[in-house]
Design an enzyme around this catalytic site. Structure first.
Site, PDB file in Angstrom:
ATOM      1  N   GLU A   1       0.845  -1.200   0.000  1.00 54.36           N
ATOM      2  CA  GLU A   1       0.000   0.000   0.000  1.00 54.36           C
ATOM      3  C   GLU A   1       0.875   1.242   0.000  1.00 54.36           C
ATOM      4  O   GLU A   1       1.937   1.281   0.646  1.00 54.36           O
ATOM      5  CB  GLU A   1      -0.911  -0.014   1.236  1.00 54.36           C
ATOM      6  CG  GLU A   1      -1.965   1.073   1.283  1.00 54.36           C
ATOM      7  CD  GLU A   1      -2.967   0.826   2.408  1.00 54.36           C
ATOM      8  OE1 GLU A   1      -3.422  -0.338   2.551  1.00 54.36           O
ATOM      9  OE2 GLU A   1      -3.292   1.774   3.142  1.00 54.36           O
TER      10      GLU A   1
ATOM     11  N   ASP B   1       0.198   5.337   0.618  1.00 50.94           N
ATOM     12  CA  ASP B   1      -0.887   6.166   1.167  1.00 50.94           C
ATOM     13  C   ASP B   1      -0.632   7.661   1.139  1.00 50.94           C
ATOM     14  O   ASP B   1       0.421   8.134   1.584  1.00 50.94           O
ATOM     15  CB  ASP B   1      -1.083   5.842   2.665  1.00 50.94           C
ATOM     16  CG  ASP B   1      -1.735   4.511   2.920  1.00 50.94           C
ATOM     17  OD1 ASP B   1      -2.307   3.948   1.991  1.00 50.94           O
ATOM     18  OD2 ASP B   1      -1.679   4.053   4.073  1.00 50.94           O
TER      19      ASP B   1
ATOM     20  N   GLU C   1      -3.077  10.417   3.098  1.00 53.86           N
ATOM     21  CA  GLU C   1      -4.275  10.635   3.903  1.00 53.86           C
ATOM     22  C   GLU C   1      -4.270  12.085   4.373  1.00 53.86           C
ATOM     23  O   GLU C   1      -3.250  12.586   4.850  1.00 53.86           O
ATOM     24  CB  GLU C   1      -4.334   9.691   5.105  1.00 53.86           C
ATOM     25  CG  GLU C   1      -4.625   8.246   4.741  1.00 53.86           C
ATOM     26  CD  GLU C   1      -4.862   7.375   5.969  1.00 53.86           C
ATOM     27  OE1 GLU C   1      -5.917   6.736   6.043  1.00 53.86           O
ATOM     28  OE2 GLU C   1      -3.973   7.361   6.846  1.00 53.86           O
TER      29      GLU C   1
END
Length: 288
Positions: A102, A104, A106
């Site tokens: 993953e 990311d 955010e």
């Protein structure tokens, strides 16, 4: 003769401009993404704009139809304005399974007038805990800004409006797994995380401000699409032509920009958190 040459040159330039304009046209959201949850709170408008909304009942999210194994991916986002405390807008690449990879972005909301926190992380084979957090040098709610992930076999580079903010290098040589075997889809979601998102959960979501909305446009992926186990880039990681990103690295100018961001806008780096790692920092923290 000169007139003929000039005419040919003009025709060539017009053709070149036309081809370039085609290459930078953003993708149609209807063809690239599916709204995966939210019961109507996610919307695609004319194929050019996608919005996600959050209210007290539910958030919303979408994912890409394609799976990618390496790529240079751009998306323009305009984040939830005003009092966004308690909300999280997540935009990331992720594979499936218990040993997932993953990458990311955010965006942690905040009270009106207080800055968003941009939270980044990299998971490889199910292991994350590689957080770096930043303030931004602009208001990400006032207009659209471009958030980019460059992912090739050597490195992952996070960028904002073309300015690199983080580089995660392939450190397999010292035993650190690197995302390179599992195709990933693009995901995004807007959801309530007021148990931790703003000041460690001290500030709760103000539902009188709902619905909260984040907007997306100008998606572009120069990437290897994986379908039925085969990559659109073929078997070799050629760096020729339009796949130059497969071997792209930071030049001196971008390295200086990265250092500028990390000096002035980084607010958390797991590689500096000695209380979290009293036995010593993770091995990738020692890679220059």
């Amino acid at each position: 003769m000169a007139s003929s040459s000039t005419s040919k040159l003009s025709t060539f330039l017009l053709l070149f401009i036309f081809l370039v304009s085609i290459s930078i046209v953003s993708a149609d959201f209807n063809n690239e993404f599916d709204i995966t949850w939210g019961d109507g709170r996610g919307k695609i408008l004319n194929g050019e704009l996608l919005t996600l909304s959050l209210d007290k009942s539910s958030g919303s999210g979408f994912e890409s139809r394609n799976e990618y194994l390496f790529g240079k991916i751009d998306m323009q986002l305009k984040l939830v304005p005003g009092n966004s405390a308690g909300t999280v807008t997540a935009y990331y690449l992720s594979s499936k399974g218990s040993n997932w990879d993953e990458i990311d972005f955010e965006f942690l909301g905040n009270l009106s007038g207080d800055p968003y926190i941009l939270h980044t992380n990299v998971f490889s084979q199910g292991k994350g805990n590689r957080e770096q957090q930043f303030y931004l040098w602009f208001d990400p709610t006032a207009d659209f800004h471009t958030y980019s992930i460059l992912w090739n076999p050597q490195r992952i580079i996070f960028s904002v409006d073309g300015t690199p903010i983080r580089e995660f290098k392939n450190s397999e040589s010292i035993g650190v797994p690197f995302p390179k075997n599992q195709p990933m889809r693009i995901h995004s979601s807007l959801w309530n995380a007021d148990d931790w998102a703003t000041r460690g959960g001290l500030v709760k979501t103000d539902w009188s401000q709902a619905p909260f909305t984040a907007s997306y446009r100008n998606f572009r992926a120069d990437a290897c699409v994986v379908s039925s186990g085969k990559s659109s880039c073929g078997g070799s990681a050629s760096s020729s032509g339009d796949q130059a990103w497969l071997s792209e690295e930071l030049d001196n100018t971008k390295q200086e920009r990265l250092e500028w961001v990390q000096k002035n806008y980084m607010i958390y780096n797991y590689c500096s958190d000695s209380k979290r790692f009293p036995q010593g920092f993770p091995p990738e923290c020692k890679v220059a």
